[in-house]
Design a protein around this motif. Sequence first.
Motif, PDB file in Angstrom:
ATOM      1  N   LYS A  91      -3.622  32.912  22.274  1.00 20.96           N
ATOM      2  CA  LYS A  91      -2.841  34.152  22.215  1.00 20.96           C
ATOM      3  C   LYS A  91      -1.408  33.803  21.841  1.00 20.96           C
ATOM      4  O   LYS A  91      -0.806  32.907  22.412  1.00 20.96           O
ATOM      5  N   LYS A  92      -0.858  34.533  20.853  1.00 19.68           N
ATOM      6  CA  LYS A  92       0.520  34.289  20.428  1.00 19.68           C
ATOM      7  C   LYS A  92       1.435  35.432  20.846  1.00 19.68           C
ATOM      8  O   LYS A  92       2.484  35.212  21.416  1.00 19.68           O
ATOM      9  N   LEU A 105      -3.829  36.249  13.657  1.00 16.43           N
ATOM     10  CA  LEU A 105      -4.961  37.165  13.606  1.00 16.43           C
ATOM     11  C   LEU A 105      -4.661  38.310  14.560  1.00 16.43           C
ATOM     12  O   LEU A 105      -4.543  38.106  15.762  1.00 16.43           O
ATOM     13  N   LEU A 106      -4.491  39.511  14.002  1.00 14.75           N
ATOM     14  CA  LEU A 106      -4.196  40.694  14.803  1.00 14.75           C
ATOM     15  C   LEU A 106      -5.503  41.352  15.217  1.00 14.75           C
ATOM     16  O   LEU A 106      -6.327  41.689  14.370  1.00 14.75           O
ATOM     17  N   SER A 165      -5.467  41.298   9.928  1.00 11.96           N
ATOM     18  CA  SER A 165      -6.003  42.043  11.057  1.00 11.96           C
ATOM     19  C   SER A 165      -7.515  42.123  10.976  1.00 11.96           C
ATOM     20  O   SER A 165      -8.102  42.078   9.889  1.00 11.96           O
ATOM     21  N   ILE A 166      -8.118  42.213  12.143  1.00 11.98           N
ATOM     22  CA  ILE A 166      -9.554  42.420  12.241  1.00 11.98           C
ATOM     23  C   ILE A 166      -9.754  43.591  13.192  1.00 11.98           C
ATOM     24  O   ILE A 166      -9.156  43.635  14.270  1.00 11.98           O
ATOM     25  N   PRO A 167     -10.541  44.588  12.780  1.00  8.23           N
ATOM     26  CA  PRO A 167     -10.712  45.760  13.634  1.00  8.23           C
ATOM     27  C   PRO A 167     -11.582  45.442  14.847  1.00  8.23           C
ATOM     28  O   PRO A 167     -12.622  44.796  14.719  1.00  8.23           O
ATOM     29  N   THR A 180      -1.870  39.293  18.926  1.00  7.68           N
ATOM     30  CA  THR A 180      -2.175  38.334  17.863  1.00  7.68           C
ATOM     31  C   THR A 180      -2.610  37.002  18.454  1.00  7.68           C
ATOM     32  O   THR A 180      -2.228  36.625  19.567  1.00  7.68           O
ATOM     33  N   LEU A 181      -3.404  36.305  17.657  1.00  3.60           N
ATOM     34  CA  LEU A 181      -3.926  34.993  18.020  1.00  3.60           C
ATOM     35  C   LEU A 181      -3.632  34.017  16.893  1.00  3.60           C
ATOM     36  O   LEU A 181      -3.408  34.434  15.751  1.00  3.60           O
ATOM     37  N   VAL A 182      -3.665  32.739  17.220  1.00  2.00           N
ATOM     38  CA  VAL A 182      -3.522  31.690  16.208  1.00  2.00           C
ATOM     39  C   VAL A 182      -4.546  30.606  16.473  1.00  2.00           C
ATOM     40  O   VAL A 182      -5.047  30.452  17.589  1.00  2.00           O
ATOM     41  N   SER A 183      -4.818  29.851  15.438  1.00  2.00           N
ATOM     42  CA  SER A 183      -5.700  28.703  15.562  1.00  2.00           C
ATOM     43  C   SER A 183      -4.972  27.610  16.336  1.00  2.00           C
ATOM     44  O   SER A 183      -3.796  27.334  16.061  1.00  2.00           O
TER      45      SER A 183
END
Length: 131
Positions: free
Chosen positions: A28-29, A54-55, A7-9, A42-45
């Motif tokens: 976007k996932k 990546l949240l 996660s990233i704030p 969440t996202l993905v490469s």
Amino acid sequence: MKVTLISIPVRDQEKALKFYTEKLGFLKKKDSPLGGGNRWLTLVSPEWQDGPELLLEPAPNHFEPCKVFQDALMEAGYPYTQFDTDDVQKDYDRLVELDVEFSVKPTEMGTVKIAVFNDTCGNNIQLVETL
């Protein structure tokens, strides 16, 4: 064990979603409402769609210690996290064209080349290329 989510704030999930997808190119996932205007987002490469997610975590809005930590990292110029790349200079040039602000231009440091940018959501992010 393996890492499946990090996660990233972020202080504004919609702004973060726009930056991370439109400027950085993540996909976007997952996007599920959590109540109170928050989302499990969440996202993905695009290069590793089955890799770690990546949240975009809205914690600084709800948990003061997270906000204090995030502010302290920004003030000190420390990156919150890093993303690996095959070509820091190429990504730097592309992102500068998209008006992304860098605090550290591409710099060789031993066996790596790094650059650091502001994600507009409260974080410095470091790009790293292994030389």
